[in-house]
Design a protein around this motif. Structure first.
Motif, PDB file in Angstrom:
ATOM      1  N   ALA A 189       9.868   7.862  15.287  1.00  0.00           N
ATOM      2  CA  ALA A 189      10.440   9.132  14.848  1.00  0.00           C
ATOM      3  C   ALA A 189       9.784   9.622  13.565  1.00  0.00           C
ATOM      4  O   ALA A 189       9.539  10.818  13.392  1.00  0.00           O
ATOM      5  N   LEU A 190       9.475   8.692  12.641  1.00  0.00           N
ATOM      6  CA  LEU A 190       8.777   9.006  11.399  1.00  0.00           C
ATOM      7  C   LEU A 190       7.637   8.027  11.221  1.00  0.00           C
ATOM      8  O   LEU A 190       7.759   6.837  11.564  1.00  0.00           O
ATOM      9  N   ALA A 191       6.524   8.509  10.674  1.00  0.00           N
ATOM     10  CA  ALA A 191       5.368   7.641  10.477  1.00  0.00           C
ATOM     11  C   ALA A 191       4.680   7.982   9.162  1.00  0.00           C
ATOM     12  O   ALA A 191       4.883   9.053   8.578  1.00  0.00           O
ATOM     13  N   ARG A 199       4.472  21.835   7.393  1.00  0.00           N
ATOM     14  CA  ARG A 199       3.245  21.161   6.978  1.00  0.00           C
ATOM     15  C   ARG A 199       3.154  21.001   5.458  1.00  0.00           C
ATOM     16  O   ARG A 199       2.476  20.119   4.966  1.00  0.00           O
ATOM     17  N   ASN A 200       3.827  21.905   4.719  1.00  0.00           N
ATOM     18  CA  ASN A 200       3.750  21.871   3.248  1.00  0.00           C
ATOM     19  C   ASN A 200       5.013  21.257   2.644  1.00  0.00           C
ATOM     20  O   ASN A 200       5.521  21.701   1.631  1.00  0.00           O
ATOM     21  N   PHE A 201       5.527  20.215   3.287  1.00  0.00           N
ATOM     22  CA  PHE A 201       6.768  19.559   2.896  1.00  0.00           C
ATOM     23  C   PHE A 201       6.478  18.585   1.740  1.00  0.00           C
ATOM     24  O   PHE A 201       5.374  18.021   1.643  1.00  0.00           O
ATOM     25  N   ASP A 202       7.448  18.408   0.843  1.00  0.00           N
ATOM     26  CA  ASP A 202       7.315  17.408  -0.220  1.00  0.00           C
ATOM     27  C   ASP A 202       7.692  16.051   0.365  1.00  0.00           C
ATOM     28  O   ASP A 202       8.831  15.603   0.291  1.00  0.00           O
ATOM     29  N   PHE A 203       6.701  15.402   0.976  1.00  0.00           N
ATOM     30  CA  PHE A 203       6.966  14.191   1.739  1.00  0.00           C
ATOM     31  C   PHE A 203       7.293  13.022   0.810  1.00  0.00           C
ATOM     32  O   PHE A 203       6.632  12.823  -0.225  1.00  0.00           O
ATOM     33  N   PRO A 204       8.299  12.218   1.159  1.00  0.00           N
ATOM     34  CA  PRO A 204       8.616  11.018   0.373  1.00  0.00           C
ATOM     35  C   PRO A 204       7.551   9.944   0.569  1.00  0.00           C
ATOM     36  O   PRO A 204       6.704  10.043   1.457  1.00  0.00           O
ATOM     37  N   ARG A 205       7.620   8.891  -0.265  1.00  0.00           N
ATOM     38  CA  ARG A 205       6.595   7.841  -0.200  1.00  0.00           C
ATOM     39  C   ARG A 205       7.261   6.473  -0.261  1.00  0.00           C
ATOM     40  O   ARG A 205       8.429   6.317  -0.637  1.00  0.00           O
ATOM     41  N   ASN A 254       0.860  -1.186   0.000  1.00  0.00           N
ATOM     42  CA  ASN A 254       0.000   0.000   0.000  1.00  0.00           C
ATOM     43  C   ASN A 254       0.895   1.234   0.000  1.00  0.00           C
ATOM     44  O   ASN A 254       1.748   1.390   0.869  1.00  0.00           O
ATOM     45  N   THR A 255       0.714   2.090  -0.986  1.00  0.00           N
ATOM     46  CA  THR A 255       1.544   3.295  -1.076  1.00  0.00           C
ATOM     47  C   THR A 255       1.160   4.278   0.032  1.00  0.00           C
ATOM     48  O   THR A 255      -0.023   4.583   0.220  1.00  0.00           O
ATOM     49  N   GLN A 256       2.179   4.743   0.751  1.00  0.00           N
ATOM     50  CA  GLN A 256       1.958   5.685   1.854  1.00  0.00           C
ATOM     51  C   GLN A 256       3.014   6.790   1.795  1.00  0.00           C
ATOM     52  O   GLN A 256       4.161   6.550   1.398  1.00  0.00           O
ATOM     53  N   LYS A 257       2.593   7.991   2.191  1.00  0.00           N
ATOM     54  CA  LYS A 257       3.539   9.091   2.324  1.00  0.00           C
ATOM     55  C   LYS A 257       4.114   9.116   3.740  1.00  0.00           C
ATOM     56  O   LYS A 257       3.398   8.844   4.709  1.00  0.00           O
ATOM     57  N   ILE A 258       5.392   9.451   3.823  1.00  0.00           N
ATOM     58  CA  ILE A 258       6.047   9.587   5.139  1.00  0.00           C
ATOM     59  C   ILE A 258       5.816  11.032   5.591  1.00  0.00           C
ATOM     60  O   ILE A 258       6.631  11.923   5.357  1.00  0.00           O
ATOM     61  N   SER A 259       4.695  11.280   6.239  1.00  0.00           N
ATOM     62  CA  SER A 259       4.253  12.655   6.492  1.00  0.00           C
ATOM     63  C   SER A 259       4.252  13.058   7.964  1.00  0.00           C
ATOM     64  O   SER A 259       4.127  14.245   8.273  1.00  0.00           O
ATOM     65  N   ASN A 260       4.372  12.084   8.843  1.00  0.00           N
ATOM     66  CA  ASN A 260       4.333  12.404  10.273  1.00  0.00           C
ATOM     67  C   ASN A 260       5.753  12.438  10.829  1.00  0.00           C
ATOM     68  O   ASN A 260       6.394  11.394  11.007  1.00  0.00           O
ATOM     69  N   ILE A 261       6.236  13.662  11.102  1.00  0.00           N
ATOM     70  CA  ILE A 261       7.580  13.850  11.644  1.00  0.00           C
ATOM     71  C   ILE A 261       7.462  14.253  13.109  1.00  0.00           C
ATOM     72  O   ILE A 261       6.751  15.205  13.440  1.00  0.00           O
ATOM     73  N   PHE A 265      12.771   7.818  -0.699  1.00  0.00           N
ATOM     74  CA  PHE A 265      13.276   8.445   0.527  1.00  0.00           C
ATOM     75  C   PHE A 265      14.749   8.821   0.395  1.00  0.00           C
ATOM     76  O   PHE A 265      15.197   9.832   0.931  1.00  0.00           O
ATOM     77  N   THR A 266      15.541   8.029  -0.365  1.00  0.00           N
ATOM     78  CA  THR A 266      16.973   8.320  -0.475  1.00  0.00           C
ATOM     79  C   THR A 266      17.238   9.592  -1.271  1.00  0.00           C
ATOM     80  O   THR A 266      18.355  10.129  -1.216  1.00  0.00           O
ATOM     81  N   ASN A 267      16.231  10.068  -2.010  1.00  0.00           N
ATOM     82  CA  ASN A 267      16.386  11.315  -2.771  1.00  0.00           C
ATOM     83  C   ASN A 267      15.702  12.491  -2.077  1.00  0.00           C
ATOM     84  O   ASN A 267      15.723  13.609  -2.608  1.00  0.00           O
ATOM     85  N   ALA A 268      15.110  12.262  -0.909  1.00  0.00           N
ATOM     86  CA  ALA A 268      14.399  13.314  -0.190  1.00  0.00           C
ATOM     87  C   ALA A 268      15.352  14.025   0.763  1.00  0.00           C
ATOM     88  O   ALA A 268      16.293  13.421   1.296  1.00  0.00           O
TER      89      ALA A 268
END
Length: 637
Positions: free
Chosen positions: A450-452, A430-436, A407-414, A480-483
């Motif tokens: 730490a990240l969710a 809040r307006n971050f280009d979150f990785p997935r 399931n594709t998810q964004k890593i948006s909770n820091i 994530f490695t390019n974020a």
């Protein structure tokens, strides 16, 4: 009217003695009349009446004399109910750095001490304390020299701590009048408020400096990691348009001169390129006449040991090499098949990246590495041998992988307050280009995240020194490695595995420094001049961890000694919280008696405790009655 010695009034019973004597002298005699002395009878009768009056007057005078003498010894006086109560006095004098600000050219701390000694009763027993010193039940006359030698301290108590200290100096008696005197500038950092102190009469004496704008240097840092010799100096409190000359010294040698220019926000950053030195022991100095403690700043950069990071990967480890650069880290990469096991115990951090198989001997080595104080990072592959990974993780922190979720998810909770990201962001983004990620694994764990993902499931789970990613970082599964987020994440994981030296530490803060040493029995000290300090330290298999919460207590550049051999320098600076001169509105506090000066305070206390004595008047009355008796004896026949 009250009496200081009321038991003496029992002596008034002695008045019955002159009364009895007088009555004995006035006993009646039988009269015998002679017919031929009629004229003499009349004269005798008149003389007898005059003598009786004289004796009565003498009796009254003597009674009055004796009564006045007895009353004088009983010491009569009048006073209000407060003056009659036994008193306990506790004085708090704020000796924090902000009390070095001046009023009419005199530092507030020095002025407070001098006025207390001048206006308080020097023979009365009081308890007095500052942020660092305590004197219990002492006379001010015996404390004069010690009080005059008090210097400003980096320590600042808040209201709760001041109240607890004062309560410990008062007795538990409920019959005494408890007086608590607080002399301070009442900066906002004290957190004083209008909440009363139960059962204690509290007097506040707020002291304010003549000038309330203070310039200070708050921090020094390297903003551009690519230019390690370019330093940024951060200032506050410089008025707009005003220039503040600065000097930077390497030990005692001047290496740079420049100026900081004030802005409308009273915040100024100055960038300076310093000489490229392996060991930099620098301090910034400027002239500001308000608070001297924040007019200098120390910072050091040593050729310290680099943090050792090992990557064990199936596939590319290019992102690890880009993050763990040679200026801070010593990175080595292996695959599971060509791994040099002898190097594992030398590392500070090991990253398992995308391993599709974990041999049993590697699990054993990694378990020993983690238990000896190393940090372990686990990045699973897309298709993971769950049993092998759980065999490694369960004995360490009781964590295990469960099912795989496609399931594709964004890593948006820091978690911005997590140590990994605490100082990374200026504000919550809040307006971050979150990785997935396109797939991830569920975890059976109760440790911190730490990240969710968007759905709240963990992406980076942290348990002590164990960091577990729940998704593969392979480019086919995640970007994530390019974020931008990957850099602070892995950099801080490595950095925290060996708390290496920073430019400076803050006196009194709970900060740590890891020091490599040959063995765990080495004696590690801090040296400055002839003074040596042994900080708190904890030995691990790979290093010793120094803690600076309790030592040192003064700022400056200290030499690190390991078994008496110099091993670099460490800089310490005082906390800058008192540099911003903001004061509490004590004039609005209705639950305290706010007095505008120390002199007026002690004048008011003395007036409230005054009593009017009358024993001198009774002595005067006794003398007057004595003179009256002499007059009666001489002139009344």
């Amino acid at each position: 009217m009250q009496f200081k010695h009321p038991e003496i009034l029992w002596a008034l019973l002695l008045l019955i003695i002159p009364i009895l004597i007088h009555l004995f002298q006035l006993r009646k005699f039988k009269k015998t009349a002679f017919t031929n002395v009629v004229m003499l009878q009349k004269v005798f009768s008149e003389s007898r009446k005059s003598n009786t009056l004289k004796k009565w007057l003498l009796l009254l005078c003597r009674l009055a004399i004796l009564s006045c003498i007895i009353l004088a010894f009983a010491q009569p006086f009048t006073a209000n109910s407060l003056a009659l109560k036994e008193k306990e006095t506790v004085i708090y004098i704020d000796d924090s750095f902000s009390m070095e600000a001046t009023n009419d050219g005199v530092p507030l701390l020095q002025k407070a001490i001098q006025e207390v000694l001048q206006h308080a009763d020097r023979d009365e027993e009081v308890s007095l304390f500052t942020n660092t010193l305590t004197y219990h039940n002492s006379k001010l006359s015996s404390l004069t020299n010690r009080l005059l030698n008090i210097k400003a301290s980096a320590k600042q108590l808040n209201k709760e701590q001041i109240q607890l200290k004062a309560n410990s100096l008062f007795t538990k008696s409920t019959t005494t009048e408890k007086q608590f005197i607080v002399i301070s500038d009442f900066q906002e950092v004290i957190n004083w408020n209008n909440t009363p102190i139960p059962g204690i009469s509290t007097y506040l004496v707020p002291l304010k400096p003549t000038i309330q704008n203070n310039a200070s240097i708050d921090s020094v840092y390297i903003e551009d990691k690519g230019n390690p010799n370019r330093y940024t100096l951060a200032f506050t409190g410089i008025p707009e348009g005003e220039q503040l000359p600065l000097s930077i010294y390497q030990n005692d040698t001047l290496i740079s001169k420049l100026a900081a220019v004030g802005t409308s926000e009273l915040k100024t950053n100055v960038t300076v390129d310093l000489p490229d030195k392996k060991e930099l022991n620098a301090h910034v100095v400027f002239a500001d006449n308000l608070l001297p403690y924040d007019n200098h700043f120390y910072f050091s950069k040593d050729a310290t040991s680099k943090i050792k990071v090992m990557g064990i990967s199936d596939g590319s480890d290019g992102f690890l090499k880009r993050i763990y650069t040679e200026d801070t880290f010593s990175f080595i990469g292996f695959t599971a098949t060509n791994l040099n096991y002898s190097l594992i115990d030398e590392q500070h951090t090991i990253v398992l990246n995308n391993l599709k198989n974990i041999p049993s001997n590697l699990i054993t080595s990694l378990t020993s590495f983690y238990k000896n104080g190393g940090s372990l990072v686990v990045i699973p592959p897309v298709k993971m041998p769950t049993e092998q990974y759980n065999k490694l993780l369960l004995p360490l922190e009781g964590i295990s992988f469960t099912e795989n979720i496609l399931n594709t998810q964004k890593i948006s909770n820091i978690q911005f307050k997590h140590p990994l990201y605490k100082n990374v962001f200026e504000k919550e983004v809040r307006n971050f280009d979150f990785p997935r990620v396109d797939s991830y694994y569920n975890l059976s764990s109760t440790t911190g995240t730490a990240l969710a993902f968007d759905n709240g499931k963990p992406f980076l789970q942290v348990a002590d020194r164990l960091y577990i990613f729940t998704a593969s970082l392979d480019e086919q599964n995640s970007n994530f490695t390019n974020a931008p987020l990957i850099v602070p994440t892995f950099f801080n994981i490595g950095f925290f595995s060996f708390p290496n030296q920073q430019l400076y530490f803050t006196v009194g803060e709970n900060s740590n420094l890891a020091v490599n040493q040959a063995n765990g029995n080495s004696i590690i000290k801090l040296s400055k001049g002839v003074n040596e300090i042994i900080p708190l330290q904890q030995s691990f298999a790979k290093y010793s961890l120094l803690n600076f919460k309790d030592a040192p207590e003064r700022d400056g550049i200290y030499t690190l000694l390991i078994d008496k051999a110099p091993s670099g320098s460490i800089s310490f600076n005082y906390n800058r919280t008192e540099s911003d001169l903001k004061y509490s509105a004590t004039e609005t506090y209705t639950n305290f008696k706010v007095i505008d000066s120390i002199e007026n305070l002690f004048t008011a206390l003395k007036a409230a405790n005054n009593s009017t004595a009358y024993w001198k008047w009774f002595v005067i009355f006794a003398l007057l009655f004595l003179l009256l008796e002499v007059g009666i004896q001489k002139f009344l026949s």
